[in-house]
Design a protein around this motif. Structure first.
Motif, short mmCIF file in Angstrom:
data_model
loop_
_atom_site.label_atom_id
_atom_site.label_comp_id
_atom_site.label_asym_id
_atom_site.label_seq_id
_atom_site.Cartn_x
_atom_site.Cartn_y
_atom_site.Cartn_z
N TYR A 1 47.71 6.34 -13.20
CA TYR A 1 47.20 5.31 -14.12
C TYR A 1 46.30 5.94 -15.17
O TYR A 1 45.51 6.83 -14.87
CB TYR A 1 46.41 4.25 -13.34
CG TYR A 1 47.21 3.57 -12.26
CD1 TYR A 1 48.07 2.52 -12.55
CD2 TYR A 1 47.12 4.01 -10.94
CE1 TYR A 1 48.82 1.91 -11.55
CE2 TYR A 1 47.87 3.41 -9.93
CZ TYR A 1 48.72 2.36 -10.24
OH TYR A 1 49.46 1.77 -9.25
N GLU B 1 45.01 -0.76 -16.64
CA GLU B 1 46.39 -0.48 -16.24
C GLU B 1 46.52 -0.55 -14.72
O GLU B 1 47.50 -1.10 -14.19
CB GLU B 1 46.81 0.90 -16.73
CG GLU B 1 48.28 1.22 -16.39
CD GLU B 1 48.71 2.60 -16.88
OE1 GLU B 1 49.69 3.14 -16.32
OE2 GLU B 1 48.07 3.13 -17.81
N ASP C 1 48.44 -9.10 -20.78
CA ASP C 1 49.10 -8.57 -19.58
C ASP C 1 48.74 -9.40 -18.35
O ASP C 1 49.60 -9.75 -17.55
CB ASP C 1 48.74 -7.11 -19.36
CG ASP C 1 49.37 -6.19 -20.40
OD1 ASP C 1 50.46 -6.52 -20.90
OD2 ASP C 1 48.77 -5.15 -20.72
#
Length: 199
Positions: free
Chosen positions: A54, A59, A121
Motif C-alpha cells: 500500500y 489506500e 472511494d
C-alpha cells in the motif's frame, strides 16, 4: 488481541494480516490519528512490508473497508426460509448483541462511513454494499407480498427502512446503552407485526 472479530480469527496471508492490524489500529487510534507507523506497531512485522502492498493510509483503509463489507455481504442470510422466517432472522441480525466484537466492528464501520462524505472511494464502496443489502431484503419482502404474507405497497421502501435501522443501530452501539437498543428493537418488532405482516 482479545474478542477477535470473526473474519479476522484466521487471517489468510500477508494481506489479511495487514488488514487485521489496520482494523485494530483504527479501533485504538481512530481515523484522524491513524498512521502507517501505528498500523506497523499492531502488525508486528516490518513496516516496509506494509508499504510494499500500500502507498498510503487511505489506500489501505479503502482495502480494509472493501474486505469488511464483502464479509458483511457474505453473511447476509440466503432466502432459504419462508419470508416471515427470513425477516425474523434479519431483525435478529440487525439488533444482535452488544458484545465487545460487535461494538468494535460498529465503531470501525462508523469511522469509515464518515469518510464517505468527502471521499469518492469510501462513498462508492458503501453505496455498493448498501444497495446489495437493500435489494436482498426487498427481494424477500416482494416474495412475501406475492405469497400474501406481507402487506406493503413498495418493498423497496420497506427494505430501505430496514437498512436505515441497521445503520442507525451500528451508531447507537457506540453511544447508547443496551436499554436504548432494546427499546428500539421492541418498537421495530411492533412495526413488523403491525405494518409489514398481513392480518
Amino acid at each position: 488481541m482479545t474478542n477477535e472479530i470473526s473474519f479476522f480469527q484466521n487471517p489468510d496471508g500477508t494481506r489479511e494480516e495487514i488488514l487485521e492490524a489496520t482494523f485494530y489500529a483504527l479501533r485504538q487510534h481512530g481515523y484522524a490519528d491513524l498512521t502507517i507507523s501505528k498500523i506497523g506497531d499492531e502488525f508486528g512485522k516490518s513496516q516496509s512490508l506494509i508499504y510494499h502492498h500500500y502507498d498510503n493510509k487511505d489506500e489501505l483503509l479503502v482495502d480494509l473497508l472493501d474486505y469488511m463489507l464483502e464479509q458483511v455481504e457474505n453473511q447476509v442470510p440466503l432466502p432459504n426460509q419462508s419470508p416471515e422466517e427470513y425477516i425474523e432472522i434479519i431483525v435478529d441480525e440487525i439488533f444482535g448483541t452488544s458484545s465487545n466484537s460487535d461494538v468494535e466492528f460498529s465503531q470501525a464501520v462508523i469511522e469509515l462511513r464518515a469518510q464517505a462524505a468527502h471521499d469518492d472511494d469510501y462513498n462508492r464502496l458503501f453505496r455498493r454494499s448498501d444497495d446489495f443489502i437493500r435489494k436482498q431484503i426487498a427481494r424477500v419482502i416482494r416474495a412475501g407480498v406475492d405469497a400474501g404474507a406481507f402487506d406493503v405497497e413498495d418493498p423497496s421502501q420497506t427494505a430501505a427502512l430496514f437498512h436505515t435501522v441497521l445503520v442507525g443501530i451500528q451508531a447507537e452501539r457506540i453511544t447508547s446503552d443496551e436499554e436504548t437498543i432494546d427499546d428500539v428493537r421492541a418498537e421495530f418488532r411492533r412495526y413488523v407485526e403491525n405494518c409489514l405482516l398481513s392480518e
